[in-house]
Design a protein around this motif. Structure first.
Motif, PDB file in Angstrom:
ATOM      1  N   GLN A 231     148.851  53.326  -8.048  1.00 51.77           N
ATOM      2  CA  GLN A 231     150.009  52.764  -8.743  1.00 51.77           C
ATOM      3  C   GLN A 231     149.936  53.137 -10.219  1.00 51.77           C
ATOM      4  O   GLN A 231     148.872  53.478 -10.727  1.00 51.77           O
ATOM      5  CB  GLN A 231     150.016  51.242  -8.598  1.00 51.77           C
ATOM      6  N   ASP A 232     151.072  53.034 -10.898  1.00 56.27           N
ATOM      7  CA  ASP A 232     151.074  53.300 -12.336  1.00 56.27           C
ATOM      8  C   ASP A 232     152.135  52.457 -13.017  1.00 56.27           C
ATOM      9  O   ASP A 232     153.050  51.953 -12.377  1.00 56.27           O
ATOM     10  CB  ASP A 232     151.308  54.786 -12.632  1.00 56.27           C
ATOM     11  N   ILE A 233     151.945  52.287 -14.312  1.00 49.49           N
ATOM     12  CA  ILE A 233     152.903  51.597 -15.158  1.00 49.49           C
ATOM     13  C   ILE A 233     152.888  52.283 -16.512  1.00 49.49           C
ATOM     14  O   ILE A 233     151.837  52.732 -16.974  1.00 49.49           O
ATOM     15  CB  ILE A 233     152.572  50.090 -15.285  1.00 49.49           C
ATOM     16  N   ARG A 234     154.075  52.414 -17.106  1.00 52.66           N
ATOM     17  CA  ARG A 234     154.159  53.043 -18.427  1.00 52.66           C
ATOM     18  C   ARG A 234     153.854  52.000 -19.494  1.00 52.66           C
ATOM     19  O   ARG A 234     154.435  50.916 -19.511  1.00 52.66           O
ATOM     20  CB  ARG A 234     155.534  53.652 -18.660  1.00 52.66           C
ATOM     21  N   LEU A 235     152.935  52.327 -20.387  1.00 53.50           N
ATOM     22  CA  LEU A 235     152.553  51.437 -21.478  1.00 53.50           C
ATOM     23  C   LEU A 235     153.512  51.605 -22.654  1.00 53.50           C
ATOM     24  O   LEU A 235     154.272  52.567 -22.714  1.00 53.50           O
ATOM     25  CB  LEU A 235     151.118  51.739 -21.911  1.00 53.50           C
ATOM     26  N   SER A 236     153.454  50.692 -23.606  1.00 48.24           N
ATOM     27  CA  SER A 236     154.351  50.734 -24.757  1.00 48.24           C
ATOM     28  C   SER A 236     154.163  51.993 -25.611  1.00 48.24           C
ATOM     29  O   SER A 236     155.086  52.423 -26.292  1.00 48.24           O
ATOM     30  CB  SER A 236     154.156  49.491 -25.625  1.00 48.24           C
ATOM     31  N   ASN A 237     152.974  52.606 -25.544  1.00 46.46           N
ATOM     32  CA  ASN A 237     152.725  53.822 -26.321  1.00 46.46           C
ATOM     33  C   ASN A 237     153.179  55.093 -25.584  1.00 46.46           C
ATOM     34  O   ASN A 237     152.996  56.192 -26.070  1.00 46.46           O
ATOM     35  CB  ASN A 237     151.245  53.937 -26.702  1.00 46.46           C
ATOM     36  N   GLY A 238     153.780  54.920 -24.399  1.00 48.62           N
ATOM     37  CA  GLY A 238     154.297  56.054 -23.642  1.00 48.62           C
ATOM     38  C   GLY A 238     153.349  56.596 -22.590  1.00 48.62           C
ATOM     39  O   GLY A 238     153.764  57.361 -21.722  1.00 48.62           O
ATOM     40  N   CYS A 239     152.084  56.227 -22.652  1.00 47.48           N
ATOM     41  CA  CYS A 239     151.107  56.667 -21.651  1.00 47.48           C
ATOM     42  C   CYS A 239     151.292  55.868 -20.373  1.00 47.48           C
ATOM     43  O   CYS A 239     151.815  54.767 -20.387  1.00 47.48           O
ATOM     44  CB  CYS A 239     149.682  56.454 -22.155  1.00 47.48           C
ATOM     45  N   LYS A 240     150.815  56.434 -19.265  1.00 51.56           N
ATOM     46  CA  LYS A 240     150.819  55.694 -18.014  1.00 51.56           C
ATOM     47  C   LYS A 240     149.407  55.198 -17.729  1.00 51.56           C
ATOM     48  O   LYS A 240     148.427  55.899 -17.990  1.00 51.56           O
ATOM     49  CB  LYS A 240     151.284  56.571 -16.856  1.00 51.56           C
ATOM     50  N   LEU A 241     149.329  53.998 -17.166  1.00 54.60           N
ATOM     51  CA  LEU A 241     148.071  53.421 -16.725  1.00 54.60           C
ATOM     52  C   LEU A 241     148.061  53.511 -15.206  1.00 54.60           C
ATOM     53  O   LEU A 241     149.020  53.081 -14.545  1.00 54.60           O
ATOM     54  CB  LEU A 241     147.976  51.966 -17.181  1.00 54.60           C
ATOM     55  N   TYR A 242     146.998  54.081 -14.640  1.00 53.23           N
ATOM     56  CA  TYR A 242     146.891  54.299 -13.203  1.00 53.23           C
ATOM     57  C   TYR A 242     145.780  53.437 -12.624  1.00 53.23           C
ATOM     58  O   TYR A 242     144.744  53.228 -13.258  1.00 53.23           O
ATOM     59  CB  TYR A 242     146.548  55.764 -12.902  1.00 53.23           C
ATOM     60  N   TRP A 243     145.970  52.960 -11.375  1.00 50.98           N
ATOM     61  CA  TRP A 243     144.933  52.215 -10.668  1.00 50.98           C
ATOM     62  C   TRP A 243     145.179  52.337  -9.177  1.00 50.98           C
ATOM     63  O   TRP A 243     146.275  52.637  -8.725  1.00 50.98           O
ATOM     64  CB  TRP A 243     144.901  50.757 -11.105  1.00 50.98           C
ATOM     65  N   LEU A 244     144.141  52.085  -8.409  1.00 47.42           N
ATOM     66  CA  LEU A 244     144.220  52.096  -6.956  1.00 47.42           C
ATOM     67  C   LEU A 244     144.578  50.700  -6.501  1.00 47.42           C
ATOM     68  O   LEU A 244     143.835  49.745  -6.758  1.00 47.42           O
ATOM     69  CB  LEU A 244     142.890  52.545  -6.346  1.00 47.42           C
ATOM     70  N   ALA A 245     145.725  50.565  -5.828  1.00 47.00           N
ATOM     71  CA  ALA A 245     146.168  49.253  -5.353  1.00 47.00           C
ATOM     72  C   ALA A 245     145.329  48.846  -4.139  1.00 47.00           C
ATOM     73  O   ALA A 245     144.964  49.671  -3.315  1.00 47.00           O
ATOM     74  CB  ALA A 245     147.641  49.306  -4.984  1.00 47.00           C
ATOM     75  N   GLU A 246     145.030  47.569  -4.079  1.00 45.83           N
ATOM     76  CA  GLU A 246     144.244  47.050  -2.968  1.00 45.83           C
ATOM     77  C   GLU A 246     145.089  46.993  -1.726  1.00 45.83           C
ATOM     78  O   GLU A 246     146.288  46.725  -1.766  1.00 45.83           O
ATOM     79  CB  GLU A 246     143.730  45.645  -3.300  1.00 45.83           C
ATOM     80  N   LYS A 247     144.465  47.216  -0.576  1.00 42.39           N
ATOM     81  CA  LYS A 247     145.181  47.120   0.695  1.00 42.39           C
ATOM     82  C   LYS A 247     145.540  45.665   0.942  1.00 42.39           C
ATOM     83  O   LYS A 247     144.755  44.768   0.663  1.00 42.39           O
ATOM     84  CB  LYS A 247     144.317  47.662   1.837  1.00 42.39           C
ATOM     85  N   GLY A 248     146.740  45.474   1.466  1.00 45.18           N
ATOM     86  CA  GLY A 248     147.186  44.119   1.784  1.00 45.18           C
ATOM     87  C   GLY A 248     147.682  43.356   0.588  1.00 45.18           C
ATOM     88  O   GLY A 248     148.025  42.193   0.668  1.00 45.18           O
ATOM     89  N   GLY A 249     147.736  44.005  -0.587  1.00 42.22           N
ATOM     90  CA  GLY A 249     148.194  43.353  -1.797  1.00 42.22           C
ATOM     91  C   GLY A 249     149.711  43.387  -1.914  1.00 42.22           C
ATOM     92  O   GLY A 249     150.422  43.825  -1.017  1.00 42.22           O
ATOM     93  N   CYS A 250     150.225  42.938  -3.028  1.00 42.73           N
ATOM     94  CA  CYS A 250     151.666  42.881  -3.254  1.00 42.73           C
ATOM     95  C   CYS A 250     152.290  44.260  -3.408  1.00 42.73           C
ATOM     96  O   CYS A 250     153.477  44.416  -3.262  1.00 42.73           O
ATOM     97  CB  CYS A 250     151.960  42.073  -4.537  1.00 42.73           C
ATOM     98  N   ASN A 251     151.485  45.260  -3.718  1.00 34.70           N
ATOM     99  CA  ASN A 251     152.013  46.590  -3.999  1.00 34.70           C
ATOM    100  C   ASN A 251     152.262  47.419  -2.753  1.00 34.70           C
ATOM    101  O   ASN A 251     152.668  48.547  -2.854  1.00 34.70           O
ATOM    102  CB  ASN A 251     151.074  47.342  -4.946  1.00 34.70           C
ATOM    103  N   GLU A 252     151.982  46.920  -1.591  1.00 35.28           N
ATOM    104  CA  GLU A 252     152.175  47.715  -0.370  1.00 35.28           C
ATOM    105  C   GLU A 252     153.422  47.318   0.348  1.00 35.28           C
ATOM    106  O   GLU A 252     153.899  46.244   0.330  1.00 35.28           O
ATOM    107  CB  GLU A 252     150.983  47.555   0.562  1.00 35.28           C
TER     108      GLU A 252
END
Length: 92
Positions: free
Chosen positions: A71-92
């Protein structure tokens, strides 16, 4: 004599090709390992940690070829923050 030149040039190029392939696989494995740690990273930080300059390509390959839920989200400085979403979480 021409035959020797042809053989020499083809063997000279071969190790470079294999080296690039090996480095690419090694870099993707290193990025995968970072995400499996559970931390969040910017592409710039991944490049610093892994020691190459193609984090976004590695992330794309992990997403599309290996099915990792990165998953990713754009930060206020324009960069993206990336992470591996957990299985069974809200992001699936």
């Amino acid at each position: 004599m021409d035959k020797r030149k042809k053989v020499a040039s083809s063997t000279t190029n071969l190790p470079n090709y294999e080296g690039k392939d090996t480095n690419s696989s090694r870099n993707i494995r290193a990025v995968r390992k970072l995400f499996l740690s559970g931390e969040k990273f910017t592409a710039k930080r991944i490049n610093e940690l892994v020691g190459f300059n193609d984090a976004r390509k590695a992330i794309s390959e992990l997403r599309h070829k290996e099915g990792m839920n990165i998953q990713d989200i754009r930060l206020s400085n324009g960069c993206k923050l990336y992470w591996l979403a957990e299985k069974g979480g809200c992001n699936e």
